[in-house]
Design a protein around this motif. Sequence first.
Motif, short mmCIF file in Angstrom:
data_model
loop_
_atom_site.label_atom_id
_atom_site.label_comp_id
_atom_site.label_asym_id
_atom_site.label_seq_id
_atom_site.Cartn_x
_atom_site.Cartn_y
_atom_site.Cartn_z
N PRO A 160 0.83 -1.21 0.00
CA PRO A 160 0.00 0.00 0.00
C PRO A 160 0.86 1.26 0.00
O PRO A 160 1.88 1.34 0.69
CB PRO A 160 -0.80 -0.13 1.31
N ILE A 161 0.45 2.26 -0.80
CA ILE A 161 1.23 3.49 -0.96
C ILE A 161 0.67 4.55 -0.01
O ILE A 161 -0.48 4.96 -0.13
CB ILE A 161 1.15 4.00 -2.41
N VAL A 162 1.50 4.98 0.92
CA VAL A 162 1.10 6.02 1.87
C VAL A 162 1.69 7.36 1.41
O VAL A 162 2.88 7.45 1.12
CB VAL A 162 1.59 5.70 3.29
N VAL A 163 0.85 8.38 1.34
CA VAL A 163 1.28 9.70 0.86
C VAL A 163 1.55 10.61 2.06
O VAL A 163 0.62 11.01 2.77
CB VAL A 163 0.20 10.34 -0.06
N HIS A 164 2.82 10.94 2.28
CA HIS A 164 3.21 11.83 3.36
C HIS A 164 3.49 13.25 2.86
O HIS A 164 3.27 14.22 3.57
CB HIS A 164 4.48 11.31 4.06
N SER A 200 8.65 3.00 -9.60
CA SER A 200 7.64 2.98 -8.54
C SER A 200 7.72 1.70 -7.70
O SER A 200 7.60 1.74 -6.47
CB SER A 200 6.24 3.13 -9.14
N ILE A 201 7.93 0.57 -8.36
CA ILE A 201 8.02 -0.70 -7.63
C ILE A 201 9.25 -0.71 -6.73
O ILE A 201 9.19 -1.10 -5.55
CB ILE A 201 8.05 -1.89 -8.61
N ILE A 202 10.39 -0.27 -7.28
CA ILE A 202 11.64 -0.22 -6.49
C ILE A 202 11.47 0.73 -5.30
O ILE A 202 11.87 0.42 -4.18
CB ILE A 202 12.82 0.22 -7.37
N ALA A 203 10.83 1.89 -5.56
CA ALA A 203 10.66 2.89 -4.50
C ALA A 203 9.78 2.38 -3.37
O ALA A 203 10.12 2.52 -2.19
CB ALA A 203 10.07 4.17 -5.08
N VAL A 204 8.66 1.75 -3.71
CA VAL A 204 7.75 1.30 -2.66
C VAL A 204 8.32 0.13 -1.87
O VAL A 204 8.06 -0.02 -0.67
CB VAL A 204 6.35 0.96 -3.25
N LYS A 228 3.53 16.85 1.42
CA LYS A 228 2.57 17.92 1.18
C LYS A 228 2.61 18.37 -0.28
O LYS A 228 1.59 18.77 -0.84
CB LYS A 228 2.90 19.12 2.10
N ILE A 229 3.79 18.29 -0.88
CA ILE A 229 3.93 18.71 -2.28
C ILE A 229 3.14 17.78 -3.20
O ILE A 229 2.45 18.23 -4.11
CB ILE A 229 5.42 18.74 -2.69
N VAL A 230 3.25 16.46 -2.97
CA VAL A 230 2.50 15.50 -3.79
C VAL A 230 1.00 15.75 -3.65
O VAL A 230 0.25 15.69 -4.63
CB VAL A 230 2.85 14.06 -3.40
N ALA A 257 7.30 6.89 -5.18
CA ALA A 257 6.49 5.96 -5.96
C ALA A 257 5.31 6.67 -6.62
O ALA A 257 5.04 6.51 -7.81
CB ALA A 257 6.00 4.81 -5.09
N ILE A 258 4.58 7.47 -5.83
CA ILE A 258 3.42 8.16 -6.39
C ILE A 258 3.82 9.48 -7.04
O ILE A 258 3.22 9.91 -8.03
CB ILE A 258 2.34 8.39 -5.31
#
Length: 323
Positions: free
Chosen positions: A93-97, A226-230, A99-101, A238-239
């Motif tokens: 699961p991709i968690v968005v922390h 994205s896969i490597i990053a997550v 603020k810029i994204v 990733a996102i």
Amino acid sequence: MILASLAILGGFILLVWSADKFVDGAAATAKYAGMPSLLIGMVIVGFGTSAPEMVVSAMAAVDGNPDLALGNALGSNIVNTGLILGVTALIAPIVVHSKIVRKELPLLLIIGLFFGALLWNGALERFDAVLLLIGFFVLIAWSIYSAMSNKGDSLETDTEQALHSHEMTLGKAIFWLIFGLIILVISSRILVWGSVSIAQSLGVSDLVIGLTIVALGTSLPELAASIIAVRKGEHDIAIGNVVGSNMFNILAVVGIAGLITPITSVAPEVLSRDWLVMMTMMVALLMMAYGFRRQGRINRVEGAALLLAYIGYTIWLVMSVIS
């Protein structure tokens, strides 16, 4: 037909490899030049992962195949949102922390609506392309401002970790920057030739080939990144890669291609099918990742929904070709 298929396969392999080297070289060179890590993550990496779409679409436009360029941009955004984020979220699961994204998500929606407005009259003239490119430079300026005023953002931490894992000397960085770009151009030329040849042999439009085969191939760098990053826990990269790439695809990829060869007649299904699917996925992404009254995240169920939406769209395209 066999030669064209080999050209597509070889072009894809070289495209993915050269794009990876180009991004690594560009990011490392920017780091040596003193560019802040956050700005590298927002501009260099986002711009670099869109380099395949940019070069392929430019080559297609030069060869007089603007529909292939348009299909590549739209199809890449659908692949990015449906396939890449879907698969990535299923892995973890991709968690968005960042603020810029979170700020970029509604901005992406606005850019998509602006693009649809330009296509509304059934053409993409050179003036429309200029407007898109102006929007691209405004986006770059906003990215620089955001990077300088949001130091300490979680995207900065993720980018620093990624840069640390790809450390190289300045000479090596410049070499991969230049050599990667050269191979990127050559592989794009091979890929466009093979794709157009296949389209002509099968009687399929350049638009559909751009939406499917070419879009999937040019989006492979984003999938890998994205896969490597997550897997490393770098969720914002990733996102962020996907959101940044989607904005660049609309503004820069279509803008450059339209400036080279305007599209005097855009097929009606571009708005009623492809643009509509892209916008629906973008709205879904905003609802999932922005985090209205909760932590922004794309869980496995939502990832599966995005992936199924992409599969359904692809089946829709195939059935439209068959019928």
